[in-house]
Design a protein around this motif. Structure first.
Motif, PDB file in Angstrom:
ATOM      1  N   PRO A  71     -36.947  21.297  38.472  1.00 52.89           N
ATOM      2  CA  PRO A  71     -36.436  20.349  39.466  1.00 52.89           C
ATOM      3  C   PRO A  71     -36.756  18.906  39.113  1.00 52.89           C
ATOM      4  O   PRO A  71     -37.898  18.580  38.774  1.00 52.89           O
ATOM      5  CB  PRO A  71     -37.126  20.788  40.756  1.00 52.89           C
ATOM      6  N   THR A  72     -35.742  18.051  39.181  1.00 49.22           N
ATOM      7  CA  THR A  72     -35.873  16.643  38.815  1.00 49.22           C
ATOM      8  C   THR A  72     -35.131  15.796  39.846  1.00 49.22           C
ATOM      9  O   THR A  72     -33.942  16.009  40.085  1.00 49.22           O
ATOM     10  CB  THR A  72     -35.278  16.376  37.421  1.00 49.22           C
ATOM     11  N   ARG A  73     -35.834  14.829  40.444  1.00 47.97           N
ATOM     12  CA  ARG A  73     -35.211  14.001  41.481  1.00 47.97           C
ATOM     13  C   ARG A  73     -34.667  12.704  40.882  1.00 47.97           C
ATOM     14  O   ARG A  73     -35.383  11.976  40.192  1.00 47.97           O
ATOM     15  CB  ARG A  73     -36.212  13.682  42.597  1.00 47.97           C
ATOM     16  N   VAL A  74     -33.399  12.427  41.163  1.00 47.99           N
ATOM     17  CA  VAL A  74     -32.724  11.229  40.660  1.00 47.99           C
ATOM     18  C   VAL A  74     -31.897  10.610  41.779  1.00 47.99           C
ATOM     19  O   VAL A  74     -31.640  11.242  42.812  1.00 47.99           O
ATOM     20  CB  VAL A  74     -31.794  11.563  39.464  1.00 47.99           C
ATOM     21  N   LEU A  75     -31.462   9.372  41.570  1.00 48.50           N
ATOM     22  CA  LEU A  75     -30.562   8.718  42.518  1.00 48.50           C
ATOM     23  C   LEU A  75     -29.205   9.402  42.514  1.00 48.50           C
ATOM     24  O   LEU A  75     -28.781   9.980  41.505  1.00 48.50           O
ATOM     25  CB  LEU A  75     -30.384   7.247  42.152  1.00 48.50           C
ATOM     26  N   CYS A  76     -28.503   9.320  43.633  1.00 48.57           N
ATOM     27  CA  CYS A  76     -27.115   9.775  43.679  1.00 48.57           C
ATOM     28  C   CYS A  76     -26.298   8.946  42.682  1.00 48.57           C
ATOM     29  O   CYS A  76     -26.379   7.721  42.674  1.00 48.57           O
ATOM     30  CB  CYS A  76     -26.539   9.586  45.082  1.00 48.57           C
ATOM     31  N   SER A  77     -25.547   9.616  41.829  1.00 49.21           N
ATOM     32  CA  SER A  77     -24.730   8.926  40.840  1.00 49.21           C
ATOM     33  C   SER A  77     -23.676   9.881  40.313  1.00 49.21           C
ATOM     34  O   SER A  77     -23.732  11.090  40.564  1.00 49.21           O
ATOM     35  CB  SER A  77     -25.591   8.420  39.668  1.00 49.21           C
ATOM     36  N   ALA A  78     -22.721   9.344  39.556  1.00 49.68           N
ATOM     37  CA  ALA A  78     -21.671  10.172  38.978  1.00 49.68           C
ATOM     38  C   ALA A  78     -22.256  11.205  38.029  1.00 49.68           C
ATOM     39  O   ALA A  78     -21.855  12.376  38.027  1.00 49.68           O
ATOM     40  CB  ALA A  78     -20.658   9.290  38.253  1.00 49.68           C
ATOM     41  N   ALA A  79     -23.224  10.796  37.200  1.00 52.29           N
ATOM     42  CA  ALA A  79     -23.828  11.718  36.242  1.00 52.29           C
ATOM     43  C   ALA A  79     -24.598  12.824  36.952  1.00 52.29           C
ATOM     44  O   ALA A  79     -24.550  13.988  36.546  1.00 52.29           O
ATOM     45  CB  ALA A  79     -24.754  10.949  35.294  1.00 52.29           C
ATOM     46  N   ALA A  80     -25.304  12.464  38.022  1.00 54.29           N
ATOM     47  CA  ALA A  80     -26.051  13.472  38.778  1.00 54.29           C
ATOM     48  C   ALA A  80     -25.110  14.508  39.390  1.00 54.29           C
ATOM     49  O   ALA A  80     -25.389  15.715  39.362  1.00 54.29           O
ATOM     50  CB  ALA A  80     -26.882  12.804  39.870  1.00 54.29           C
ATOM     51  N   ASP A  81     -23.989  14.044  39.915  1.00 54.43           N
ATOM     52  CA  ASP A  81     -23.008  14.978  40.500  1.00 54.43           C
ATOM     53  C   ASP A  81     -22.451  15.922  39.442  1.00 54.43           C
ATOM     54  O   ASP A  81     -22.259  17.120  39.700  1.00 54.43           O
ATOM     55  CB  ASP A  81     -21.870  14.190  41.160  1.00 54.43           C
ATOM     56  N   ARG A  82     -22.198  15.397  38.243  1.00 53.25           N
ATOM     57  CA  ARG A  82     -21.667  16.247  37.172  1.00 53.25           C
ATOM     58  C   ARG A  82     -22.680  17.325  36.782  1.00 53.25           C
ATOM     59  O   ARG A  82     -22.318  18.483  36.561  1.00 53.25           O
ATOM     60  CB  ARG A  82     -21.296  15.400  35.949  1.00 53.25           C
ATOM     61  N   LEU A  83     -23.945  16.940  36.677  1.00 51.45           N
ATOM     62  CA  LEU A  83     -24.969  17.914  36.306  1.00 51.45           C
ATOM     63  C   LEU A  83     -25.095  19.016  37.356  1.00 51.45           C
ATOM     64  O   LEU A  83     -25.237  20.195  37.011  1.00 51.45           O
ATOM     65  CB  LEU A  83     -26.318  17.218  36.108  1.00 51.45           C
ATOM     66  N   LEU A  84     -25.037  18.632  38.621  1.00 49.98           N
ATOM     67  CA  LEU A  84     -25.127  19.635  39.680  1.00 49.98           C
ATOM     68  C   LEU A  84     -23.931  20.591  39.631  1.00 49.98           C
ATOM     69  O   LEU A  84     -24.080  21.801  39.824  1.00 49.98           O
ATOM     70  CB  LEU A  84     -25.193  18.941  41.041  1.00 49.98           C
ATOM     71  N   GLU A  85     -22.747  20.038  39.373  1.00 50.78           N
ATOM     72  CA  GLU A  85     -21.549  20.876  39.267  1.00 50.78           C
ATOM     73  C   GLU A  85     -21.665  21.844  38.094  1.00 50.78           C
ATOM     74  O   GLU A  85     -21.300  23.024  38.206  1.00 50.78           O
ATOM     75  CB  GLU A  85     -20.310  19.987  39.108  1.00 50.78           C
ATOM     76  N   ASN A  86     -22.173  21.353  36.967  1.00 46.36           N
ATOM     77  CA  ASN A  86     -22.347  22.221  35.791  1.00 46.36           C
ATOM     78  C   ASN A  86     -23.358  23.334  36.062  1.00 46.36           C
ATOM     79  O   ASN A  86     -23.164  24.479  35.635  1.00 46.36           O
ATOM     80  CB  ASN A  86     -22.784  21.394  34.585  1.00 46.36           C
ATOM     81  N   GLU A  87     -24.453  22.976  36.746  1.00 41.80           N
ATOM     82  CA  GLU A  87     -25.457  23.992  37.096  1.00 41.80           C
ATOM     83  C   GLU A  87     -24.829  25.107  37.935  1.00 41.80           C
ATOM     84  O   GLU A  87     -25.028  26.301  37.665  1.00 41.80           O
ATOM     85  CB  GLU A  87     -26.588  23.351  37.900  1.00 41.80           C
ATOM     86  N   ALA A  88     -24.100  24.694  38.972  1.00 37.78           N
ATOM     87  CA  ALA A  88     -23.503  25.666  39.885  1.00 37.78           C
ATOM     88  C   ALA A  88     -22.468  26.539  39.169  1.00 37.78           C
ATOM     89  O   ALA A  88     -22.401  27.760  39.390  1.00 37.78           O
ATOM     90  CB  ALA A  88     -22.863  24.945  41.064  1.00 37.78           C
ATOM     91  N   LEU A  89     -21.676  25.928  38.293  1.00 37.72           N
ATOM     92  CA  LEU A  89     -20.641  26.669  37.568  1.00 37.72           C
ATOM     93  C   LEU A  89     -21.264  27.735  36.676  1.00 37.72           C
ATOM     94  O   LEU A  89     -20.825  28.896  36.669  1.00 37.72           O
ATOM     95  CB  LEU A  89     -19.804  25.697  36.738  1.00 37.72           C
ATOM     96  N   ARG A  90     -22.289  27.374  35.916  1.00 37.69           N
ATOM     97  CA  ARG A  90     -22.927  28.340  35.019  1.00 37.69           C
ATOM     98  C   ARG A  90     -23.596  29.469  35.793  1.00 37.69           C
ATOM     99  O   ARG A  90     -23.610  30.622  35.350  1.00 37.69           O
ATOM    100  CB  ARG A  90     -23.942  27.619  34.128  1.00 37.69           C
ATOM    101  N   LEU A  91     -24.137  29.143  36.959  1.00 40.29           N
ATOM    102  CA  LEU A  91     -24.764  30.165  37.783  1.00 40.29           C
ATOM    103  C   LEU A  91     -23.719  31.158  38.286  1.00 40.29           C
ATOM    104  O   LEU A  91     -23.931  32.381  38.247  1.00 40.29           O
ATOM    105  CB  LEU A  91     -25.485  29.502  38.959  1.00 40.29           C
ATOM    106  N   ARG A  92     -22.584  30.630  38.728  1.00 41.38           N
ATOM    107  CA  ARG A  92     -21.510  31.499  39.223  1.00 41.38           C
ATOM    108  C   ARG A  92     -20.948  32.379  38.110  1.00 41.38           C
ATOM    109  O   ARG A  92     -20.548  33.525  38.349  1.00 41.38           O
ATOM    110  CB  ARG A  92     -20.378  30.656  39.822  1.00 41.38           C
ATOM    111  N   GLU A  93     -20.917  31.850  36.895  1.00 41.92           N
ATOM    112  CA  GLU A  93     -20.355  32.596  35.767  1.00 41.92           C
ATOM    113  C   GLU A  93     -21.333  33.611  35.189  1.00 41.92           C
ATOM    114  O   GLU A  93     -20.989  34.355  34.270  1.00 41.92           O
ATOM    115  CB  GLU A  93     -19.911  31.624  34.672  1.00 41.92           C
ATOM    116  N   GLY A  94     -22.555  33.636  35.703  1.00 37.81           N
ATOM    117  CA  GLY A  94     -23.521  34.621  35.249  1.00 37.81           C
ATOM    118  C   GLY A  94     -24.139  34.325  33.898  1.00 37.81           C
ATOM    119  O   GLY A  94     -24.610  35.240  33.216  1.00 37.81           O
ATOM    120  N   VAL A  95     -24.166  33.055  33.510  1.00 38.46           N
ATOM    121  CA  VAL A  95     -24.781  32.680  32.230  1.00 38.46           C
ATOM    122  C   VAL A  95     -26.281  32.947  32.297  1.00 38.46           C
ATOM    123  O   VAL A  95     -26.936  32.683  33.316  1.00 38.46           O
ATOM    124  CB  VAL A  95     -24.515  31.185  31.926  1.00 38.46           C
ATOM    125  N   ARG A  96     -26.842  33.473  31.229  1.00 32.10           N
ATOM    126  CA  ARG A  96     -28.269  33.789  31.187  1.00 32.10           C
ATOM    127  C   ARG A  96     -29.111  32.538  31.403  1.00 32.10           C
ATOM    128  O   ARG A  96     -28.722  31.433  31.015  1.00 32.10           O
ATOM    129  CB  ARG A  96     -28.644  34.408  29.844  1.00 32.10           C
TER     130      ARG A  96
END
Length: 289
Positions: free
Chosen positions: A132-157
C-alpha cells in the motif's frame, strides 16, 4: 506497522522506533497512527511495570501531523512514555512539502505543491499486491488503480501482478518531485538517463506521494512558521506574529511549560534550530532522532 513487529524488535534490542500510521504519504501499513501508538504505549507500560528501564528508548510517531491540534494529540498519546524517560517526537513529511523552502531550495518541483493545494485528497495504491502506497489524486494514480483492478479480475498471479505494479510505478515519484522522466537507454533496461519534462507531462505521469493531512493544508508557509506552530506553547502562529518575534534562537530556547519534547523531521534543508524544540533532557543524555 504492526504490534507484533514492534514486540519482536524490542526483544531483539532495538531502541529507536518510528511508528508510521496509514495516514502518512508513501508506503504505509494497515493501522492508523492512533491505534498503532496505543498498542506500542501499552506494550511499553507493561514492560515498565515489570521493571524495565525505558530511558534508552526513542519513539517517533508519524502520519497525520501538520498543525497545533495534531501536536497536542501526539503529546497526549506520548506523555506517559515521556514521564518514564522515553525520548518522544513526531515526524512530518506532507506538512513540509507545503513550505516555501521545499521549492526555493530546489528539493521539490513547484508543480508538486500546486498539485497538493489543488488535490481532492489521496489514493491508496498497491493494496492488491500488499504494498500500500498513499499518493495524491492524479491521472497516473487513477491509471494504476485501474490496472490493479483489471489484473485482479483477470486472475493474474500475485507475483506477476506485483511485477506489473512495479513497472507501472517506475519513475512516477521522480516525475512528481523533480519534473524529470527516467528513460531507458538500451534494450536491457539496465541503463537510464534523466530527461526534463513539462508541467503538463509532470501532472499526467507523476505519482505525488503525500499523506492525508494534505486535506487540511490550503496554503504554503515558511518552515519556521510550521515549526513554531508545532512546538511553541503560544496561542496561534501566523505570518504577522512570526515577523514580530524575537530572534529565532531566543524564541526556540524558551522553556516549554509542558516539558514535552516534540521533534519535527523533514527531508528539506532546514537548520537544526528550526527543527528541534527545547528538551528538558540534559544535553549529555539527549537522543538524536
Amino acid at each position: 506497522p504492526v504490534p507484533a513487529m514492534f514486540r519482536t524488535a524490542l526483544q531483539a534490542g532495538i531502541k529507536h522506533f518510528i511508528l508510521e500510521g496509514s495516514e502518512a504519504g508513501g508506503h504505509v501499513g494497515k493501522l492508523g497512527t492512533a491505534v498503532l501508538t496505543q498498542y506500542v504505549v501499552q506494550e511499553l507500560l507493561e514492560e515498565a511495570a515489570k521493571g524495565r528501564d525505558l530511558s534508552q528508548l526513542s519513539i517517533v510517531v508519524a502520519g497525520g501531523f501538520s498543525d497545533r491540534t495534531s501536536a497536542h494529540f501526539a503529546a497526549g498519546m506520548l506523555y506517559r512514555l515521556h514521564n518514564l524517560g522515553v525520548a518522544v517526537g513526531i515526524q512530518m513529511g506532507t506538512a513540509y512539502l507545503l513550505t516555501h523552502e521545499a521549492v526555493e531550495s530546489g528539493a521539490l518541483s513547484p508543480v508538486f505543491q500546486e498539485m497538493a493545494l489543488e488535490s481532492e485528497g489521496t489514493r491508496l495504491l498497491g493494496r492488491t499486491v500488499n504494498t500500500p502506497t498513499r499518493v495524491l489524486c492524479s491521472a497516473a494514480a487513477d491509471r494504476l488503480l485501474e490496472n490493479e483492478a483489471l489484473r485482479l479480475r483477470e486472475g493474474v498471479r500475485l507475483k506477476t501482478r506485483k511485477e506489473h505494479y512495479e513497472d507501472d510505478n517506475f519513475g512516477g515519484l521522480r516525475a512528481a518531485a523533480k519534473a524529470q522522466a527516467v528513460e531507458f537507454t538500451d534494450e536491457t533496461r539496465k541503463h537510464t538517463r534523466l530527461a526534463k519534462i513539462t508541467p503538463g507531462v509532470q501532472r499526467e505521469t507523476g505519482l505525488f506521494h503525500a499523506g492525508q493531512t494534505v486535506a487540511l493544508l490550503d496554503q504554503t508557509r515558511s518552515a519556521l512558521e510550521l515549526n513554531l506552530e508545532m512546538t511553541l506553547p503560544i496561542g496561534g502562529v501566523n505570518r504577522s506574529s512570526v515577523e514580530h518575534l524575537p530572534e529565532q534562537k531566543n524564541v526556540l530556547s524558551e522553556p516549554e511549560s509542558s516539558g514535552q519534547s516534540l521533534v519535527a523531521i523533514s527531508d528539506a534543508p532546514i537548520s537544526e534550530s528550526e527543527i528541534q524544540s527545547k528538551s528538558v533532557t540534559p544535553e549529555s543524555e539527549k537522543t538524536t532522532l
